[in-house]
Motif scaffolding. Structure first.
Motif, PDB file in Angstrom:
ATOM      1  N   LEU A   1      95.936  14.791  19.884  1.00  0.00           N
ATOM      2  CA  LEU A   1      94.594  15.201  20.289  1.00  0.00           C
ATOM      3  C   LEU A   1      93.896  15.992  19.182  1.00  0.00           C
ATOM      4  N   ALA A   2      94.657  16.848  18.507  1.00  0.00           N
ATOM      5  CA  ALA A   2      94.062  17.770  17.540  1.00  0.00           C
ATOM      6  C   ALA A   2      93.971  17.198  16.134  1.00  0.00           C
TER       7      ALA A   2
ATOM      8  N   ILE B   1      92.143  19.815  25.084  1.00  0.00           N
ATOM      9  CA  ILE B   1      93.456  20.430  25.311  1.00  0.00           C
ATOM     10  C   ILE B   1      93.354  21.497  26.397  1.00  0.00           C
ATOM     11  N   ALA B   2      92.293  22.319  26.340  1.00  0.00           N
ATOM     12  CA  ALA B   2      92.123  23.381  27.332  1.00  0.00           C
ATOM     13  C   ALA B   2      91.927  22.790  28.733  1.00  0.00           C
ATOM     14  N   ILE B   3      91.142  21.721  28.833  1.00  0.00           N
ATOM     15  CA  ILE B   3      90.919  21.085  30.136  1.00  0.00           C
ATOM     16  C   ILE B   3      92.222  20.497  30.661  1.00  0.00           C
ATOM     17  N   ARG B   4      92.970  19.846  29.788  1.00  0.00           N
ATOM     18  CA  ARG B   4      94.270  19.297  30.200  1.00  0.00           C
ATOM     19  C   ARG B   4      95.189  20.410  30.682  1.00  0.00           C
TER      20      ARG B   4
ATOM     21  N   LEU C   1      93.576   9.370  34.945  1.00  0.00           N
ATOM     22  CA  LEU C   1      92.846  10.459  35.589  1.00  0.00           C
ATOM     23  C   LEU C   1      92.756  11.680  34.681  1.00  0.00           C
ATOM     24  N   LEU C   2      93.848  11.972  33.952  1.00  0.00           N
ATOM     25  CA  LEU C   2      93.842  13.111  33.038  1.00  0.00           C
ATOM     26  C   LEU C   2      92.854  12.880  31.908  1.00  0.00           C
ATOM     27  N   ASN C   3      92.816  11.656  31.396  1.00  0.00           N
ATOM     28  CA  ASN C   3      91.861  11.327  30.341  1.00  0.00           C
ATOM     29  C   ASN C   3      90.422  11.430  30.849  1.00  0.00           C
TER      30      ASN C   3
ATOM     31  N   THR D   1      89.051  14.985  31.010  1.00  0.00           N
ATOM     32  CA  THR D   1      88.711  15.636  29.741  1.00  0.00           C
ATOM     33  C   THR D   1      87.415  15.103  29.134  1.00  0.00           C
ATOM     34  N   LYS D   2      86.745  14.170  29.779  1.00  0.00           N
ATOM     35  CA  LYS D   2      85.518  13.599  29.234  1.00  0.00           C
ATOM     36  C   LYS D   2      84.413  14.627  29.005  1.00  0.00           C
ATOM     37  N   PRO D   3      84.302  15.671  29.859  1.00  0.00           N
ATOM     38  CA  PRO D   3      83.263  16.673  29.598  1.00  0.00           C
ATOM     39  C   PRO D   3      83.336  17.295  28.204  1.00  0.00           C
TER      40      PRO D   3
END
Length: 379
Positions: free
Chosen positions: A60-61, A79-82, A367-369, A372-374
């Motif tokens: 991700l990073a 990452i924070a949203i996850r 669903l996790l992906n 994190t769309k926001p």
């Protein structure tokens, strides 16, 4: 992408290892080869899971180079949203299955790792080593200072504890996978994520490092603590935790002698256990990567198993739901037959193989992906 196939295979092995602990016979009911399988899964499967979580953070990073600017801010937001989603999902599952659930701890790991996602390999490796050397002793001291009255006072104001009996103290200090000691695994995985695992030179160096860490840690523990240094506490009876053999306090020994800090049993939470377990995780990841790169026929045969690794969150959560549906004790290995375990493994492989033919991600991964769309709207 070949190196990531090896990582997916390692994820599948980690998931199946946790199946062994949660569904398979307890260590006390096995012998011979079965005992070795049970013992290896006892501590190393969830450690491998956590190490691969650190690797996933780097996906991700920014794999080889950390993302900066707008891309870097969006990556940190994802990452924070996850982390928040996993903490919420883990808390919800802990309400049903108890502190054995690792997902809430994952959420804390991700939040603590946020300031580290731009660090280089060397810095990450040094940080992981420093934490492995310091945090077990620190946790031991802190747990001895946090008496039961203090614990109760903190838990009384902790909403997470009120919901699931797994509160902030458990997540950080005294749970099954306390963040203070387990961040060593996550950060080690982050360091691996910054390396080119497709390079033969890197593979050889990592294999040598993994072997050296494993032999040194477990060898030193045996020399200092005697023949029972690597003994699993599950040998005293059936395992009741996701970690398999952890003491009731989660591996920090507040009521046990300090001499146990020299042991290296599965999930003992000591420096020797952390270093040895990281070594084993490195060997598994490198071995899976080399096998997938060098053995194309094996790679084709292992495709259904690799599919499980691409949806490890779904496979992990799914086996708890299936246990509840089948009225099996969730999170514990209590029966003496290996048949239920084999059926769960086969079921996960079949589901993943069929699902992956039509969708790129597993159900929960999708669903996790989506959650994190926001992060895309961050400027």
């Amino acid at each position: 992408m070949g190196r990531l196939v090896g990582v997916d295979l390692a994820r599948a092995l980690a998931v199946f290892g946790m199946y062994v602990v949660h569904i398979g016979p307890p260590l006390s009911a096995t012998d011979g080869v079965a005992s070795w399988i049970r013992y290896l899964a006892e501590g190393h499967s969830s450690v491998l899971f956590a190490t691969l979580a650190g690797f996933s953070l780097m996906l991700l990073a920014g794999r080889r180079e950390p993302k900066t600017g707008l891309a870097g801010r969006q990556a940190k937001a994802r990452i924070a949203i996850r982390a928040v989603v996993l903490l919420g999902l883990g808390t919800a599952m802990a309400m049903e299955y108890g502190g054995v659930i690792i997902l809430g701890f994952y959420g804390v790991y991700f939040l603590l790792a946020l300031p580290l996602v731009r660090l280089r390999v060397r810095t990450l490796a040094i940080t992981a080593v420093a934490l492995a050397l310091v945090t077990p002793q620190l946790v031991f001291v802190l747990n001895s200072l946090v008496t039961e009255p203090i614990r109760q006072s903190i838990n009384a104001y902790d909403p997470l504890y009120r919901l699931s009996d797994v509160g902030v103290l458990d997540l950080l200090l005294s749970g099954f996978y306390p963040a203070l000691t387990w961040m060593s695994f996550v950060i080690a995985g982050m360091a691996l994520g910054r390396l080119d695992l497709s390079s033969g030179t890197v593979q050889r160096r990592l294999a040598a490092l993994g072997a050296a860490l494993t032999v040194t840690a477990y060898g030193m523990s045996l020399l200092l603590a005697g023949k029972d240094a690597l003994r699993s506490l599950a040998e005293d009876g059936p395992s009741s935790s996701g970690s398999g053999s952890m003491p009731p306090d989660g591996g920090s020994f507040p009521d046990m002698p300090a001499s146990l800090l020299l042991t290296a049993g599965p999930h003992s939470g000591t420096t020797f256990d952390i270093i040895g377990s990281v070594g084993v995780a490195i060997l598994v990841i490198v071995g899976a990567t080399v096998a997938m790169d060098c053995l194309p026929r094996l790679r084709r045969l292992a495709k259904p198993v690799i599919a499980v690794g691409t949806m490890s969150l779904t496979a992990y959560v799914g086996h708890f739901i299936a246990q509840s549906t089948l009225s099996m004790p969730a999170g514990t290995g209590t029966q003496h037959s290996w048949v239920p375990l084999l059926m769960f493994v086969l079921g996960a492989i079949v589901f993943a193989a069929i699902w992956s033919r039509f969708f790129r991600r597993g159900p929960l991964e999708y669903l996790l992906n989506y959650a994190t769309k926001p992060a895309k709207f961050i400027r």
